[in-house]
Scaffold this active site. Structure first.
Site, PDB file in Angstrom:
ATOM      1  N   SER A   1     -14.583  -1.734  24.913  1.00  0.00           N
ATOM      2  CA  SER A   1     -15.437  -2.320  23.860  1.00  0.00           C
ATOM      3  C   SER A   1     -16.213  -3.558  24.321  1.00  0.00           C
ATOM      4  CB  SER A   1     -14.616  -2.654  22.610  1.00  0.00           C
ATOM      5  OG  SER A   1     -14.100  -1.477  22.051  1.00  0.00           O
ATOM      6  N   ARG A   2     -16.468  -3.634  25.600  1.00  0.00           N
ATOM      7  CA  ARG A   2     -17.242  -4.741  26.175  1.00  0.00           C
ATOM      8  C   ARG A   2     -16.540  -6.103  26.072  1.00  0.00           C
ATOM      9  NH1 ARG A   2     -19.321  -0.859  28.190  1.00  0.00           N
ATOM     10  NH2 ARG A   2     -21.537  -0.464  28.338  1.00  0.00           N
TER      11      ARG A   2
END
Length: 194
Positions: free
Chosen positions: A184-185
């Protein structure tokens, strides 16, 4: 059915989830060069093609950035060593402004290392040794690389002595940042400052 070549990708939707590993300060070394060597060894063991390929960013006389891929050839004296022609575009830029940046990217490990520092030319003796160890074709290329300029003689080419305009640089880091891709970065980063 549409031809695959005619399908245009939506670049904004290209995305990869990074899930291989994490990076935690408790699991890193206190010396950034040791940490780099650890990650570099892991890149070698993972079979990454040319793990020593690094982006070298320089700045021109008119303050315009320029970047290209060069090969790391050693880690010594507290820095990262590469070889180049001193009269090349990058060589001239390095003479004008010694501030540089390096980037290593190993996508198979979902890792990146960013290095900012200053470059310095270092001893010709080791450059001569390394030059003699290079493949003959690489030696010839280094000698004749000033494109479209005459060479004194055939004998000149056959002697294959290291040209005076070709040698070693060392990047002495002031900042090294290790990046590990995460889901999710929410990437992990650890930064070392001089």
């Amino acid at each position: 059915m549409p031809d695959k070549l005619s399908i245009k990708p939506n670049i904004s939707q290209l995305r990869k989830e990074y899930t291989l590993s994490s990076l935690d300060k408790r699991n890193t070394t206190s010396d950034p060069l040791d940490q780099f060597r650890l990650w570099f060894d892991q890149a070698l063991k993972a079979g990454i093609e040319e793990p020593n390929a690094m982006t070298l960013a320089t700045v021109s006389r008119d303050h315009k950035p320029s970047a290209r891929i060069v090969l790391l050839k050693d880690i010594e004296q507290g820095g990262f060593v590469f070889y180049t022609n001193f009269n090349s575009r990058k060589g001239i830029q390095l003479q004008l402004n010694p501030s540089v940046a390096l980037v290593f990217f190993w996508p198979a490990l979902e890792r990146q290392v960013r290095i900012e520092g200053h470059v310095a030319r270092i001893d010709d003796y080791k450059a001569s040794i390394y030059f003699r160890e290079r493949p003959r074709e690489s030696q010839v290329s280094a000698i004749i690389s000033p494109q479209s300029q005459p060479v004194p003689s055939r004998k000149y080419l056959e002697q294959l002595q290291r040209p005076a305009n070709w040698g070693r640089y060392i990047v002495l880091p002031q900042r090294i940042a290790f990046w590990q891709g995460r889901y999710s970065r929410l990437h992990d980063r650890i930064q070392y400052l001089l």
